[in-house]
Write a protein that holds these residues in place. Sequence first.
Motif, short mmCIF file in Angstrom:
data_model
loop_
_atom_site.label_atom_id
_atom_site.label_comp_id
_atom_site.label_asym_id
_atom_site.label_seq_id
_atom_site.Cartn_x
_atom_site.Cartn_y
_atom_site.Cartn_z
N LEU A 140 -3.59 7.35 15.37
CA LEU A 140 -2.58 6.60 14.65
C LEU A 140 -2.48 5.17 15.17
O LEU A 140 -2.29 4.24 14.40
N ALA A 141 -2.59 4.99 16.49
CA ALA A 141 -2.56 3.64 17.05
C ALA A 141 -3.72 2.81 16.53
O ALA A 141 -3.56 1.64 16.15
N GLY A 142 -4.90 3.40 16.49
CA GLY A 142 -6.06 2.69 15.95
C GLY A 142 -5.90 2.37 14.48
O GLY A 142 -6.27 1.28 14.02
N ALA A 143 -5.32 3.32 13.73
CA ALA A 143 -5.09 3.09 12.30
C ALA A 143 -4.12 1.94 12.08
O ALA A 143 -4.31 1.10 11.19
N ILE A 144 -3.07 1.89 12.89
CA ILE A 144 -2.10 0.80 12.77
C ILE A 144 -2.76 -0.54 13.09
O ILE A 144 -2.60 -1.52 12.36
N GLY A 145 -3.51 -0.58 14.20
CA GLY A 145 -4.14 -1.83 14.61
C GLY A 145 -5.10 -2.38 13.57
O GLY A 145 -5.03 -3.56 13.19
N THR A 146 -5.99 -1.54 13.07
CA THR A 146 -6.97 -2.02 12.09
C THR A 146 -6.31 -2.32 10.75
O THR A 146 -6.67 -3.28 10.06
N GLY A 147 -5.31 -1.53 10.36
CA GLY A 147 -4.63 -1.77 9.09
C GLY A 147 -3.88 -3.09 9.10
O GLY A 147 -3.92 -3.85 8.12
N ILE A 148 -3.18 -3.37 10.19
CA ILE A 148 -2.41 -4.60 10.28
C ILE A 148 -3.31 -5.82 10.12
O ILE A 148 -3.05 -6.72 9.31
N PHE A 149 -4.41 -5.85 10.88
CA PHE A 149 -5.19 -7.09 10.91
C PHE A 149 -6.23 -7.18 9.80
O PHE A 149 -6.56 -8.29 9.37
N ALA A 150 -6.69 -6.05 9.27
CA ALA A 150 -7.54 -6.13 8.08
C ALA A 150 -6.73 -6.68 6.90
O ALA A 150 -7.21 -7.49 6.11
N GLY A 151 -5.47 -6.25 6.80
CA GLY A 151 -4.60 -6.79 5.76
C GLY A 151 -4.23 -8.23 6.01
O GLY A 151 -4.20 -9.05 5.09
N TYR A 152 -3.99 -8.56 7.25
CA TYR A 152 -3.55 -9.91 7.62
C TYR A 152 -4.57 -10.98 7.26
O TYR A 152 -4.21 -12.06 6.80
N VAL A 153 -5.86 -10.68 7.46
CA VAL A 153 -6.89 -11.70 7.24
C VAL A 153 -7.52 -11.63 5.85
O VAL A 153 -8.05 -12.63 5.36
N PHE A 154 -7.49 -10.46 5.21
CA PHE A 154 -8.18 -10.30 3.94
C PHE A 154 -7.27 -10.24 2.72
O PHE A 154 -7.67 -10.64 1.62
N VAL A 155 -6.06 -9.71 2.87
CA VAL A 155 -5.25 -9.32 1.71
C VAL A 155 -4.10 -10.29 1.49
O VAL A 155 -3.26 -10.49 2.37
N VAL A 156 -4.06 -10.93 0.34
CA VAL A 156 -2.94 -11.77 -0.06
C VAL A 156 -1.74 -10.87 -0.31
O VAL A 156 -1.88 -9.82 -0.97
#
Length: 456
Positions: A140-156
């Motif tokens: 879950l920690a890994g999921a949170i980390g990758t979800g936060i920053f994949a969204g932050y840099v790619f997703v408007v």
Amino acid sequence: MEVVHTAIAIVLVVGLIIWAKVDPVISLVIACLYLGLAAGVGFEGTVTAITGGFGEIMTKVGLLIGFGVLIGALLHSLGTFRKLVRALLSVVGAKRLPYALTGAMSTVFPSIYVDVQVVLAAPIARSSARHVGPRGLAHLAGAIGTGIFAGYVFVVPGLAAVTIAGILEIPLGTYMIAGIVLGPVTALLTTFLFGRLLRLGWWKPETDEAQDEPLDGDGVEQNTAGTGPGEGASRSDVDVPLPVALLPILVPLLMIAGGAFADLADVTNGFVAFLGNPNVALFVGLVGAYLLARAATGVERTDKALKTGFHTTGEILLITGIGGSLGAVIEATGLDQTLASLFSASEGAAVVTSILLAWFIAAVLHLAIGSVSVAAIAAAGIISPVLGSIDVAPLAIGLAVASGSMFALTVNSNFFWMFKSLLGLTTKGALKTMTLVTSMASLVSLPMVLVVAFLA
């Protein structure tokens, strides 16, 4: 000599931020002044480049950033994001929660600042971990980390995504269409691969998890108040149905996407352009969030949420604006011609070389500075002057910068220590989750960026 002075300026920024603990805004301004004066731009030219670059980037993304942060602050006050995570848990069950969580954080959650995201998600993850399995907290920690920053840099409307698009003059609708695919796919693939790694014995709970107080039955950590920008928000969810609470995010995205598809279909008129304008779309979302908050929580709590959003907005706008100043000073030195030659290669390898170089610049800056947003802004500012000289679509270069800026979030980041504390990890555990998954996400997304580069 402009190459040497630019390198010194970048090292100066890194040194001031990391070793002297100087604020990024002050560090970037000092670097701009040094570069302009040392490279021969002159006193007046340097000041003109700094102020002009600041104004230019604010024209492009200032309102977008401000509206986006305020929408997130208002929705946070309504408990929207906590409701979303709980809804995911009830629908998909604990075993699939890592994928549901990372999917939601890379699509819906980018509308709020990253610090608030981890404050909201960490208690849910910690209370649900035992249901996921013996490696549940790590997954879950890994999921949170990758979800936060994949969204932050790619997703408007992720702030890094909006800023990259603005600095490189990529139409926001175009970036959104590509990013809404790359962001979630990157997050889901990384979470899957990280889960496979956990099965091979990567995680050692006795050394990777901190021994501290358990959470209460609702998954709310007793000591999370005051740990981030979400401080002061209500702990109880306001009675607004989740589908209604998500409208201030979904409606603007549909408006922006509609404008982008209208351009692709060559349907152009003033009204369609107005509705699809990102500034108009996000303002509609802000008005909707404001009305919802006023109706559900009253004037006082709505104003409190807005004040929190304004506080966050000021810092982000200053860093973003000075990033634009750095790009303007670099352009004034004439470095664009030198950099253009670095992006040149044999005809068959030009695209690959350009993408890898853009990715590498952003990755190195992130490793040195420790901030995804500052790395993305600085990398985009360095590359923007040469976009007209290389035969690669600006969209692909922007996505490469986004991909590289995620690489290896580690101990020189304030977010790293917040993540470690809120998730109940040791430093070793945070390195084995946050640092690893951001590195994996950066590498996982790179081949997809190359595909976009060849198709664009």
